[in-house]
Design an enzyme around this catalytic site. Sequence first.
Site, PDB file in Angstrom:
ATOM      1  N   GLY A  93       0.783  -1.187   0.000  1.00  0.00           N
ATOM      2  CA  GLY A  93       0.000   0.000   0.000  1.00  0.00           C
ATOM      3  C   GLY A  93       0.809   1.226   0.000  1.00  0.00           C
TER       4      GLY A  93
ATOM      5  N   THR B 225       1.401   2.611  -1.187  1.00  0.00           N
ATOM      6  CA  THR B 225       2.515   3.544  -1.313  1.00  0.00           C
ATOM      7  C   THR B 225       2.014   4.933  -1.650  1.00  0.00           C
ATOM      8  OG1 THR B 225       3.873   1.737  -2.123  1.00  0.00           O
ATOM      9  CG2 THR B 225       4.671   3.968  -2.561  1.00  0.00           C
ATOM     10  N   VAL B 226       2.704   5.941  -1.145  1.00  0.00           N
ATOM     11  CA  VAL B 226       2.409   7.322  -1.527  1.00  0.00           C
ATOM     12  C   VAL B 226       3.647   7.918  -2.172  1.00  0.00           C
ATOM     13  CG1 VAL B 226       0.615   7.730   0.195  1.00  0.00           C
ATOM     14  CG2 VAL B 226       3.002   8.176   0.788  1.00  0.00           C
TER      15      VAL B 226
ATOM     16  N   MET C 203       3.524   5.421  -8.026  1.00  0.00           N
ATOM     17  CA  MET C 203       3.520   4.438  -6.954  1.00  0.00           C
ATOM     18  C   MET C 203       2.634   3.258  -7.316  1.00  0.00           C
ATOM     19  SD  MET C 203       0.260   4.775  -5.832  1.00  0.00           S
ATOM     20  CE  MET C 203       0.332   3.829  -4.335  1.00  0.00           C
TER      21      MET C 203
END
Length: 537
Positions: free
Chosen positions: A355, A356-357, A437
């Site tokens: 799960g 990325t920002v 991402m």
Amino acid sequence: MNQNPHTYPYPSSRNVIYGKKGMVATSQPLAAEAGLDILKKGGNAIDAAIATAACLTVVEPTSNGIGSDCFALVWVDGKLHGLNGSGQAPSKLTMEAVKEAGYEKELPKFGMIPVTVPGTPGAWAELSQKFGKLPLSEVLEPAIKYAEEGFPLTPTLAKYWERAYKAYSRLLEGDEFTSWFETFAPGGKVPKAGELWTSPGHAYSLRLIGETNAKAFYEGELADKIDQFFQKHGGFLRKEDLEAYKPEWVTPISVNYRGYDVWEIPPNGQGLIALEALNILKGFEFAEKESVDTYHKQMEAIKLAFVDGMKYIADPSSMSVTVEQLLSDEYAQSRRNEIGEDALTPEPGTPQKGGTVYLATADGDGNMVSFIQSNYMGFGSGIVVPETGIAMQNRGHNFSLDPSHDNALKPGKKTYHTIIPGFLTKGDQAVGPFGVMGGFMQPQGHVQVVVNTVDFGLNPQAALDAPRWMWSEGKKIHVERHLAPHIAEELARKGHDVKVELEGGPFGRGQIIWRDPESGVLVGGTESRTDGHIAVW
């Protein structure tokens, strides 16, 4: 790069954005504006990046948290710097211990076992001390306020939050997961779009991190709480593992693609895959964007680079080949020769031995930051340290349990990492930061953005709006539904197993900021597949 800001060949409700004094681009509006506020208070692009990243742990916890890892490419005073903010496997996390716990083939995705040392708080402090202008405590204040006072969920955030809650309700059993539900679904209720969510424990932890330059997380009160919680529930992470951690300054790696230098963080990150693919592609010429030949060759290059990356990328001390070998022109030519008219089933190559920002920031002084931060799979491991808001990543899941593999699990070792920031330069000038991402989509997104920009002159927004594709395995290619049907049909005739996806989420979320070297004007694009936002000054 001959870009036309008025041409939009793909569906979008967004215009390209211009600015002069500063710009912050990320997937969540409140976080982007928090970064811009820090610029207006006298901070620089580095301060803005930290503020935005910290805010994202609060306003987008579906993708990252205080217990994340991160990487950064930082352009300051005409030079590009790389920071590896990923952590190592705990000293007690051995292959034997994992197998004794009942896992013979791979590490689990959730729970205590896949948690490695979080690198993000230490990386924030390191960036602040080396390049920042404002105290870390001041830079983290916007995030602290949102955690204390609450914020209303955005639509995309609410969708992934509810999806995670449903999945975790089925998958996460045991007392060690209770704090996740108490933190992110208080009272058993998942917050909806437009509803407020607060996290006082999160605010408390951020304040301690800011006041101590992250020492509280690695040596003090927060380290003690992490240690106690993991010991209580049979986890492997200990305070001594946290004390042993230090972010690592690294030399960025690059390839030259048609006159532009494309930069990535070296392994253990997977940016090497994007560079190898571009090195293969630079031997081809693309006549037009929307042609089956353009798509086919990109897909084949990514497949070849990816299987190499999956075999060889690991902690650099464990790699059996070097970055230089994988990025040599001779090896690129040998891989290029494998690309024909039909889709191939890729196999790793054998380089000659020798799960990325995501967020991007820029300020009026020429400083620019490409920054990425992730809990890996959405909220991560499902482990939240009670009363702290610290959601722990599950990065250790990527380790191999095959002792002969380059990425084999070993205490103190860093695993293959999916998150990668990108940066583009030309000559001695910065063009700017970019990133897409999304797990193993990331190097594929980097390649597509670079080709869209360099080969076809698309402005940042158009480069992001262009239909994306994603290779998953064998000949399987996933494409977005607005890819031209005749392209998809021709790809299928070439042997690609094409699957049209209805949702854009799997194809990543990107941000781009370019700087005009003569005027200094900033031009940005943000992701139309999520709640993307550009804050500009």
